[in-house]
Structure formats: C-alpha cells, structure tokens
Design a protein around this motif. Structure first.
Motif, PDB file in Angstrom:
ATOM      1  N   VAL A   1      65.268  -7.931  49.251  1.00 44.74           N
ATOM      2  CA  VAL A   1      65.704  -7.196  50.425  1.00 44.74           C
ATOM      3  C   VAL A   1      67.374  -7.065  50.851  1.00 44.74           C
ATOM      4  CG1 VAL A   1      65.685  -7.350  52.963  1.00 44.74           C
ATOM      5  CG2 VAL A   1      63.997  -8.475  51.618  1.00 44.74           C
ATOM      6  N   GLN A   2      67.790  -7.811  50.551  1.00 42.61           N
ATOM      7  CA  GLN A   2      69.351  -7.968  50.156  1.00 42.61           C
ATOM      8  C   GLN A   2      69.998  -6.002  49.724  1.00 42.61           C
ATOM      9  OE1 GLN A   2      71.799 -11.397  49.391  1.00 42.61           O
ATOM     10  NE2 GLN A   2      70.364 -12.612  50.837  1.00 42.61           N
ATOM     11  N   ILE A   3      69.549  -6.371  48.790  1.00 43.55           N
ATOM     12  CA  ILE A   3      69.692  -5.120  47.454  1.00 43.55           C
ATOM     13  C   ILE A   3      69.154  -3.948  48.130  1.00 43.55           C
ATOM     14  CG2 ILE A   3      69.074  -4.028  45.314  1.00 43.55           C
ATOM     15  CD1 ILE A   3      69.033  -7.196  43.729  1.00 43.55           C
ATOM     16  N   HIS A   4      67.946  -3.980  48.771  1.00 44.49           N
ATOM     17  CA  HIS A   4      67.404  -2.750  49.155  1.00 44.49           C
ATOM     18  C   HIS A   4      68.328  -2.077  50.127  1.00 44.49           C
ATOM     19  CE1 HIS A   4      64.081  -1.193  47.512  1.00 44.49           C
ATOM     20  NE2 HIS A   4      62.870  -2.871  47.830  1.00 44.49           N
ATOM     21  N   ARG A   5      68.971  -2.540  51.270  1.00 39.31           N
ATOM     22  CA  ARG A   5      69.805  -2.601  52.572  1.00 39.31           C
ATOM     23  C   ARG A   5      71.040  -2.344  52.069  1.00 39.31           C
ATOM     24  NH1 ARG A   5      68.849  -8.583  56.159  1.00 39.31           N
ATOM     25  NH2 ARG A   5      68.025  -7.392  57.355  1.00 39.31           N
ATOM     26  N   LEU A   6      71.820  -2.842  50.274  1.00 40.65           N
ATOM     27  CA  LEU A   6      73.237  -2.416  49.833  1.00 40.65           C
ATOM     28  C   LEU A   6      73.401  -0.901  49.492  1.00 40.65           C
ATOM     29  CD1 LEU A   6      75.910  -2.654  49.358  1.00 40.65           C
ATOM     30  CD2 LEU A   6      75.394  -4.382  47.683  1.00 40.65           C
ATOM     31  N   CYS A   7      71.426  -1.130  49.034  1.00 43.11           N
ATOM     32  CA  CYS A   7      71.565   0.150  48.539  1.00 43.11           C
ATOM     33  C   CYS A   7      71.844   1.450  49.141  1.00 43.11           C
ATOM     34  CB  CYS A   7      69.809   0.008  47.437  1.00 43.11           C
ATOM     35  SG  CYS A   7      70.056   1.646  46.900  1.00 43.11           S
ATOM     36  N   GLY A   8      70.749   1.161  50.152  1.00 48.35           N
ATOM     37  CA  GLY A   8      71.613   2.275  51.138  1.00 48.35           C
ATOM     38  C   GLY A   8      72.475   2.092  52.255  1.00 48.35           C
ATOM     39  N   GLN A   9      72.819   1.106  52.215  1.00 47.93           N
ATOM     40  CA  GLN A   9      74.273   1.889  53.025  1.00 47.93           C
ATOM     41  C   GLN A   9      75.213   2.202  51.815  1.00 47.93           C
ATOM     42  OE1 GLN A   9      75.209  -2.268  53.563  1.00 47.93           O
ATOM     43  NE2 GLN A   9      73.996  -2.883  55.537  1.00 47.93           N
ATOM     44  N   ILE A  10      75.650   2.529  50.576  1.00 45.13           N
ATOM     45  CA  ILE A  10      75.815   3.052  49.840  1.00 45.13           C
ATOM     46  C   ILE A  10      75.947   4.550  50.022  1.00 45.13           C
ATOM     47  CG2 ILE A  10      76.480   2.992  46.925  1.00 45.13           C
ATOM     48  CD1 ILE A  10      76.299   0.317  46.947  1.00 45.13           C
ATOM     49  N   LEU A  11      74.429   4.548  49.781  1.00 45.96           N
ATOM     50  CA  LEU A  11      73.790   5.906  49.549  1.00 45.96           C
ATOM     51  C   LEU A  11      74.239   6.684  51.218  1.00 45.96           C
ATOM     52  CD1 LEU A  11      70.107   5.736  48.386  1.00 45.96           C
ATOM     53  CD2 LEU A  11      71.894   6.714  47.096  1.00 45.96           C
ATOM     54  N   ALA A  12      74.312   6.256  51.802  1.00 44.13           N
ATOM     55  CA  ALA A  12      74.931   7.011  53.642  1.00 44.13           C
ATOM     56  C   ALA A  12      76.422   6.807  53.698  1.00 44.13           C
ATOM     57  CB  ALA A  12      74.003   5.715  54.537  1.00 44.13           C
ATOM     58  N   GLY A  13      76.587   6.273  52.613  1.00 50.62           N
ATOM     59  CA  GLY A  13      78.231   6.479  52.217  1.00 50.62           C
ATOM     60  C   GLY A  13      79.166   7.472  51.268  1.00 50.62           C
ATOM     61  N   MET A  14      77.779   7.507  50.242  1.00 52.14           N
ATOM     62  CA  MET A  14      77.338   8.438  49.756  1.00 52.14           C
ATOM     63  C   MET A  14      77.456  10.082  50.492  1.00 52.14           C
ATOM     64  SD  MET A  14      76.364   7.145  46.390  1.00 52.14           S
ATOM     65  CE  MET A  14      76.998   8.254  45.330  1.00 52.14           C
ATOM     66  N   GLY A  15      76.806  10.443  51.624  1.00 48.88           N
ATOM     67  CA  GLY A  15      76.031  11.260  52.287  1.00 48.88           C
ATOM     68  C   GLY A  15      74.804  11.557  52.341  1.00 48.88           C
ATOM     69  N   ASP A  16      74.421  10.640  51.335  1.00 54.25           N
ATOM     70  CA  ASP A  16      73.017  11.530  50.857  1.00 54.25           C
ATOM     71  C   ASP A  16      72.004  10.191  51.247  1.00 54.25           C
ATOM     72  OD1 ASP A  16      70.259  12.223  49.264  1.00 54.25           O
ATOM     73  OD2 ASP A  16      71.400  11.484  47.117  1.00 54.25           O
ATOM     74  N   LEU A  17      71.643  10.802  52.891  1.00 55.76           N
ATOM     75  CA  LEU A  17      70.916  10.658  53.745  1.00 55.76           C
ATOM     76  C   LEU A  17      69.339  10.799  53.521  1.00 55.76           C
ATOM     77  CD1 LEU A  17      72.221  11.882  57.296  1.00 55.76           C
ATOM     78  CD2 LEU A  17      72.531   9.339  55.589  1.00 55.76           C
ATOM     79  N   GLU A  18      69.164  11.481  52.782  1.00 53.46           N
ATOM     80  CA  GLU A  18      67.930  11.952  51.971  1.00 53.46           C
ATOM     81  C   GLU A  18      66.990  10.212  50.946  1.00 53.46           C
ATOM     82  OE1 GLU A  18      64.639  14.837  49.744  1.00 53.46           O
ATOM     83  OE2 GLU A  18      66.822  15.308  50.313  1.00 53.46           O
ATOM     84  N   ALA A  19      67.868  10.147  50.210  1.00 54.14           N
ATOM     85  CA  ALA A  19      67.873   9.397  49.221  1.00 54.14           C
ATOM     86  C   ALA A  19      67.711   8.043  50.349  1.00 54.14           C
ATOM     87  CB  ALA A  19      68.644   9.530  48.032  1.00 54.14           C
ATOM     88  N   CYS A  20      68.461   7.835  51.060  1.00 49.39           N
ATOM     89  CA  CYS A  20      68.523   6.661  52.136  1.00 49.39           C
ATOM     90  C   CYS A  20      67.976   6.506  52.953  1.00 49.39           C
ATOM     91  CB  CYS A  20      70.235   6.725  52.771  1.00 49.39           C
ATOM     92  SG  CYS A  20      70.139   5.791  54.085  1.00 49.39           S
ATOM     93  N   GLU A  21      66.671   7.276  53.283  1.00 47.94           N
ATOM     94  CA  GLU A  21      65.597   7.177  53.971  1.00 47.94           C
ATOM     95  C   GLU A  21      64.664   6.857  53.240  1.00 47.94           C
ATOM     96  OE1 GLU A  21      62.061  10.170  55.896  1.00 47.94           O
ATOM     97  OE2 GLU A  21      64.439  10.740  55.635  1.00 47.94           O
ATOM     98  N   ALA A  22      64.161   7.290  51.477  1.00 49.67           N
ATOM     99  CA  ALA A  22      63.846   7.055  50.652  1.00 49.67           C
ATOM    100  C   ALA A  22      64.176   5.185  49.872  1.00 49.67           C
ATOM    101  CB  ALA A  22      64.149   7.946  49.642  1.00 49.67           C
ATOM    102  N   GLU A  23      64.892   4.688  50.241  1.00 45.41           N
ATOM    103  CA  GLU A  23      65.523   3.505  49.868  1.00 45.41           C
ATOM    104  C   GLU A  23      64.484   2.569  50.939  1.00 45.41           C
ATOM    105  OE1 GLU A  23      66.454   0.411  47.174  1.00 45.41           O
ATOM    106  OE2 GLU A  23      67.175   3.000  47.120  1.00 45.41           O
ATOM    107  N   PHE A  24      64.527   3.002  52.042  1.00 44.13           N
ATOM    108  CA  PHE A  24      64.112   1.880  53.331  1.00 44.13           C
ATOM    109  C   PHE A  24      62.563   2.089  53.366  1.00 44.13           C
ATOM    110  CE2 PHE A  24      68.808   1.600  54.620  1.00 44.13           C
ATOM    111  CZ  PHE A  24      69.029   0.163  54.181  1.00 44.13           C
ATOM    112  N   ARG A  25      61.890   3.510  53.375  1.00 45.62           N
ATOM    113  CA  ARG A  25      60.962   3.683  53.314  1.00 45.62           C
ATOM    114  C   ARG A  25      60.095   2.730  52.263  1.00 45.62           C
ATOM    115  NH1 ARG A  25      58.613   6.691  57.111  1.00 45.62           N
ATOM    116  NH2 ARG A  25      60.136   8.644  57.324  1.00 45.62           N
TER     117      ARG A  25
END
Length: 378
Positions: free
Chosen positions: A311-335
C-alpha cells in the motif's frame, strides 16, 4: 586414528595437515610415507591444495572389547538424533558415557541435544566437562558453549567464548555469523560487519550473514552497499531468498523517498518500481511457505508486512507520478491499488484527489462515497 601421506610433496603446492589445538597455521610436514597417530577426538584438518594432487590414507585402530562398543553407541546415537528421536539418542550417548566417561564427542553431542531442549544448565555442564578434558582447545565445543551462554543472556562470556573458538578455527562460517550477531547486540558495529564479511567469505551461500550485513549498513545510512548485500542474499537458498527480497524492497522504498524530495523523480520512480516488483514476487513465495507449513515466525512476520508495504509503495508511486505531471499514470496506479486494497481508506482518498485533478468529478464523488462508507464501518 592415523593419517598416512601417499603423495610426494614435490607433486603439489599448498595442503598440509594441522591439529586444531596446535594452531591452524602450524602445519605438520608429511612427505610420502610419513604418518601420524592421534586419539580419535583430536580435531584436525588439511589446508587447501592450490595446485597438483595430494592423496592421504586415513584409518582407525579400535579396541574391540571397549572402544568399539562406545563407538557404535555414539554412532547410533548420532543416527537417532538426525532422525529426530532425541530421547533414544540421549540414552545411547549416556550408555556410551557410562562405559567411557571421557568420550568427549558423546559429551558434545549430548550437550547439543540439551541445548535444543533449552536445558541450558545441564548442557553447559556437559560441554564444560568435554572442554576440561580437551584443555579448552576445541573450537567446536567452544562454539557450542558460546551458544549456550548466549541463550542464557551471558553476552560477555558468550562473545569471549566465540573469540576463543575463532582463534582455534577462523574458517567456521556459522561461528563467525553468531559472533557477528553478539557483537552487533553489544553495539560493536565494526566488529559485527567484520564477522559477517568473514562468514560470507567462508560460505558465500550464508544468506543470513548477507541480510544482517545489509540491515546493519542500511541502519547506518549506507543504502548503496546495503543494496548489494540484499542482492547477494537473494541469490542464496530459498530459506533466505524471500527475506532478502523483502529487505531490499524496504530499502528501495526508502531510497525512492530520499530521491523524490531532492528532485530526482526518475530515479525515485525506478527505485519504487523495483520495490513493487520484489514485493509482488515475494508474496506467492511467502504464502506458499506458510501454507505448506514450512514457514517460521520470521516468515510470518514478513508475510504480515506484505499488505502495508505494498500500500505504501502504491501511494509513493502515485505521488511520484503526480510530481512528474503524469496524472493518467497516477490515476491508473491508484485504481490498481483500489482493486487490490479496497479496504484501505487512504487509497480512495488519493484516487478521489487525482480524479478531481483530471476533471472526473462524478468518479471522484463515487470514490469519496466509498471512502466515507469505509470510515463509517471502522
């Protein structure tokens, strides 16, 4: 017991017989035809031949009316011990000692059984009796005494005993490993690491030493070297592979956490992806070990960490993707996280936030409704 040299010294380099109580480096020169005789309980060995070939002939001389009975009882006791019948094994060792109270190998075997049964007082009594007869010059007996003292919480005595054992035989990986543990408990990090390093030089497949070395280095902030140690552990047997994978995943998660705030988002993404892959590979291995009854308490501990760590890895990965501006991948990660861990409120909160950012208001509302329902059920 006797040893007869069968090869001229001119035909090989290295090698040579030594007797532990005289020192490992005190090599007895034995040219072809030379031989030695000694009591059977005297520990001895041969140095590695670096080139050529060296042959020796070993033999035993037994007194049929006395020693032979003790030998058979001792050997049968060892067989019973290996098969798990400790009660019968104990009987055989005690019968052998009744015939020959100076059978040090019987005393050592009996002490090890008592140690496994947590009868530390009697175990210490037996092993000290053996050491008295061996003039304290037996690395194997000293190692067992070190274990017994350690189990009784006598750390200083245990460390001193292990060190005496290493002075006699520095090529015992298990001994170096155990001494490393005790030194670590006493706060001697340098000595601890030196012993783990020595253990892995003797036995590169000693996964526990690689893991402990990695853990100690990571705690000291040396993540780079710690990562290499955990990779080495993963290459070892199945008993430590999953431990290495879990520890490396935790290290990589920490690495990603360190890289992201410094602006190295690509490095952080690479580290967190590697951590996710390790956890996903370790999960079925750990679950299988536990399901088959082969897991120990440490495996159960790691298995209990799988969900919160993933769960922590999912969260951190999503945050990193958001920071990179890749919101599509961020959404996919949290889905993906919501599908695997739908009972974790924080996952739905993160998904709702990224859906808001992507202009998916209706789906964001649905995610928040799920979040509220979860919190109300807790």
């Amino acid at each position: 017991a006797m040893t007869l040299a069968m090869t001229p010294q001119s035909q090989y380099n290295g090698g040579g017989t030594f007797y532990e109580h005289m020192g490992v480096d005190n090599i007895l020169p034995m040219d072809v035809g030379h031989g030695t005789f000694r009591p059977g309980s005297v520990r001895h060995g041969g140095h590695r031949v670096t080139s050529g070939t060296r042959y020796i002939l070993g033999a035993f001389l037994l007194l049929e009316d006395h020693v032979e009975h003790v030998r058979r009882l001792k050997n049968r006791g060892a067989e019973l011990r290996t098969s798990g019948d400790l009660l019968a094994a104990t009987d055989h060792f005690e019968w052998a000692l009744a015939m020959n109270p100076r059978c040090t190998t019987c005393l050592k075997d009996l002490a090890e059984i008592l140690l496994s049964q947590k009868d530390y007082v009697r175990a210490e009594e037996k092993i000290r009796s053996a050491l008295d007869m061996l003039e304290g010059l037996d690395s194997d007996a000293l190692f067992t005494l070190g274990l017994i003292l350690s189990e009784q919480g006598k750390d200083d005595e245990s460390i001193s005993t292990y060190q005496k054992s290493i002075e006699l035989n520095a090529e015992d990986a298990e001994l170096c490993y155990n001494l490393g543990i005790k030194l670590g408990e006493k706060g001697d990090t340098r000595g601890e690491l030196a012993m783990y390093k020595k253990a892995t030089e003797i036995d590169p497949q000693m996964g526990g030493a690689w893991i402990n070395m990695g853990t100690t280095l990571a705690e000291a902030g040396n993540l780079q070297d710690a990562e290499l140690m955990f990779l080495k552990a993963i290459e070892c047997g199945d008993d430590v592979k999953t431990k290495g994978m879990m520890n490396l995943a935790i290290l990589l998660q920490k690495k990603a956490n360190n890289l992201a705030p410094s602006g190295d988002l690509n490095g952080a993404k690479l580290a967190i992806d590697q951590a996710a892959k390790l956890i996903d590979e370790a999960k079925p291995l750990l679950n299988a070990k536990i399901a088959l009854g082969g897991g120990n308490s440490e495996d159960a501990m790691y298995a209990s960490q799988l969900k919160p760590l993933r769960v922590q890895i999912h969260r951190l990965c999503g945050q990193i993707l958001a920071g990179m501006g890749d919101l599509e991948a961020c959404e996919a990660e949290f889905r993906t996280a919501s599908e695997s861990f739908g009972d974790v409120p924080g996952i739905w909160d993160a998904l709702a936030r990224v859906l808001d950012l992507r202009g998916k208001a209706e789906e964001a509302t649905q995610a928040r409704d799920t979040l509220v329902a979860l919190r109300n059920s807790l």
